[in-house]
Design a protein around this motif. Structure first.
Motif, PDB file in Angstrom:
ATOM      1  N   TYR A  14     -53.840 -63.541  22.762  1.00 53.86           N
ATOM      2  CA  TYR A  14     -53.614 -64.948  22.436  1.00 53.86           C
ATOM      3  C   TYR A  14     -53.481 -65.775  23.720  1.00 53.86           C
ATOM      4  O   TYR A  14     -54.074 -66.843  23.852  1.00 53.86           O
ATOM      5  CB  TYR A  14     -52.376 -65.087  21.554  1.00 53.86           C
ATOM      6  CG  TYR A  14     -52.148 -66.491  21.044  1.00 53.86           C
ATOM      7  CD1 TYR A  14     -53.050 -67.081  20.164  1.00 53.86           C
ATOM      8  CD2 TYR A  14     -51.034 -67.207  21.429  1.00 53.86           C
ATOM      9  CE1 TYR A  14     -52.853 -68.365  19.692  1.00 53.86           C
ATOM     10  CE2 TYR A  14     -50.819 -68.491  20.958  1.00 53.86           C
ATOM     11  CZ  TYR A  14     -51.735 -69.062  20.092  1.00 53.86           C
ATOM     12  OH  TYR A  14     -51.540 -70.333  19.633  1.00 53.86           O
ATOM     13  N   ALA A  15     -52.690 -65.267  24.668  1.00 55.89           N
ATOM     14  CA  ALA A  15     -52.530 -65.971  25.947  1.00 55.89           C
ATOM     15  C   ALA A  15     -53.870 -66.068  26.668  1.00 55.89           C
ATOM     16  O   ALA A  15     -54.206 -67.111  27.224  1.00 55.89           O
ATOM     17  CB  ALA A  15     -51.503 -65.245  26.821  1.00 55.89           C
ATOM     18  N   SER A  16     -54.635 -64.997  26.641  1.00 50.14           N
ATOM     19  CA  SER A  16     -55.950 -65.008  27.282  1.00 50.14           C
ATOM     20  C   SER A  16     -56.862 -66.048  26.628  1.00 50.14           C
ATOM     21  O   SER A  16     -57.582 -66.779  27.310  1.00 50.14           O
ATOM     22  CB  SER A  16     -56.579 -63.617  27.205  1.00 50.14           C
ATOM     23  OG  SER A  16     -57.821 -63.615  27.851  1.00 50.14           O
ATOM     24  N   HIS A  17     -56.805 -66.120  25.299  1.00 53.40           N
ATOM     25  CA  HIS A  17     -57.609 -67.113  24.574  1.00 53.40           C
ATOM     26  C   HIS A  17     -57.212 -68.535  24.978  1.00 53.40           C
ATOM     27  O   HIS A  17     -58.072 -69.382  25.231  1.00 53.40           O
ATOM     28  CB  HIS A  17     -57.442 -66.929  23.066  1.00 53.40           C
ATOM     29  CG  HIS A  17     -57.998 -68.053  22.261  1.00 53.40           C
ATOM     30  ND1 HIS A  17     -59.351 -68.249  22.088  1.00 53.40           N
ATOM     31  CD2 HIS A  17     -57.373 -69.068  21.608  1.00 53.40           C
ATOM     32  CE1 HIS A  17     -59.546 -69.338  21.355  1.00 53.40           C
ATOM     33  NE2 HIS A  17     -58.365 -69.850  21.049  1.00 53.40           N
ATOM     34  N   LEU A  18     -55.901 -68.803  25.031  1.00 56.42           N
ATOM     35  CA  LEU A  18     -55.441 -70.132  25.424  1.00 56.42           C
ATOM     36  C   LEU A  18     -55.825 -70.454  26.863  1.00 56.42           C
ATOM     37  O   LEU A  18     -56.249 -71.570  27.164  1.00 56.42           O
ATOM     38  CB  LEU A  18     -53.927 -70.246  25.242  1.00 56.42           C
ATOM     39  CG  LEU A  18     -53.420 -70.233  23.805  1.00 56.42           C
ATOM     40  CD1 LEU A  18     -51.899 -70.237  23.777  1.00 56.42           C
ATOM     41  CD2 LEU A  18     -53.973 -71.395  23.017  1.00 56.42           C
ATOM     42  N   LEU A  19     -55.694 -69.466  27.742  1.00 54.44           N
ATOM     43  CA  LEU A  19     -56.072 -69.682  29.140  1.00 54.44           C
ATOM     44  C   LEU A  19     -57.559 -70.006  29.265  1.00 54.44           C
ATOM     45  O   LEU A  19     -57.956 -70.893  30.016  1.00 54.44           O
ATOM     46  CB  LEU A  19     -55.730 -68.451  29.985  1.00 54.44           C
ATOM     47  CG  LEU A  19     -54.250 -68.261  30.294  1.00 54.44           C
ATOM     48  CD1 LEU A  19     -54.004 -66.877  30.871  1.00 54.44           C
ATOM     49  CD2 LEU A  19     -53.765 -69.344  31.241  1.00 54.44           C
TER      50      LEU A  19
END
Length: 138
Positions: A14-19
């Motif tokens: 999820y963090a990777s997607h947002l980044l």
């Protein structure tokens, strides 16, 4: 006693997607735990519009930033900083954090209390992990 936050595979993804979506960072292998310490560059000025859409009050967002950027660099430099920031925002959105004092300035004691709450509630957070995902900006 030092306890470090280790995001789940879902939280890393999820963090990777947002980044990637909001900060145009390169895609990473989300299953690699070591990726949490890879270099990153998100200046505070770039993060403010993203963070304010969370609905969390600015005073609390400033406190969170000071927690993930204790040297006051003004820039997130590793992915783990962003992941911890997302966790803190999610905890605030879920009302898992105590209210701040009425003063305009945040003390070191309040920051330490926040760390203690996070460490002590880590077991509870893990059991409620599916509800702890930070809401994406609208």
């Amino acid at each position: 006693m030092a306890t470090s936050y280790r995001p789940t595979a879902l939280e890393r993804a999820y963090a990777s997607h947002l980044l990637q979506t909001y900060f145009q960072t390169p895609h990473s292998d989300d299953n690699d735990i070591e990726i949490d310490n890879t270099p990153l560059r998100i200046p505070g000025r770039q993060a403010v519009p993203f963070l304010t859409t969370s609905g969390v009050e600015r005073t609390l967002l400033r406190l969170f930033w000071s927690v993930v950027d204790p040297e006051a660099v003004g820039t997130l430099v590793v992915r783990n900083q962003f992941q911890v920031l997302l966790l803190l925002v999610a905890m605030a959105q879920a009302h898992f954090l105590p209210p701040l004092t009425a003063t305009a300035t945040t003390t070191a004691g309040e920051i330490m209390n926040l760390f203690i709450i996070i460490i002590r509630s880590n077991i509870n957070i893990n059991s409620k992990r599916t509800n702890m995902q930070c809401m994406p900006p609208r």
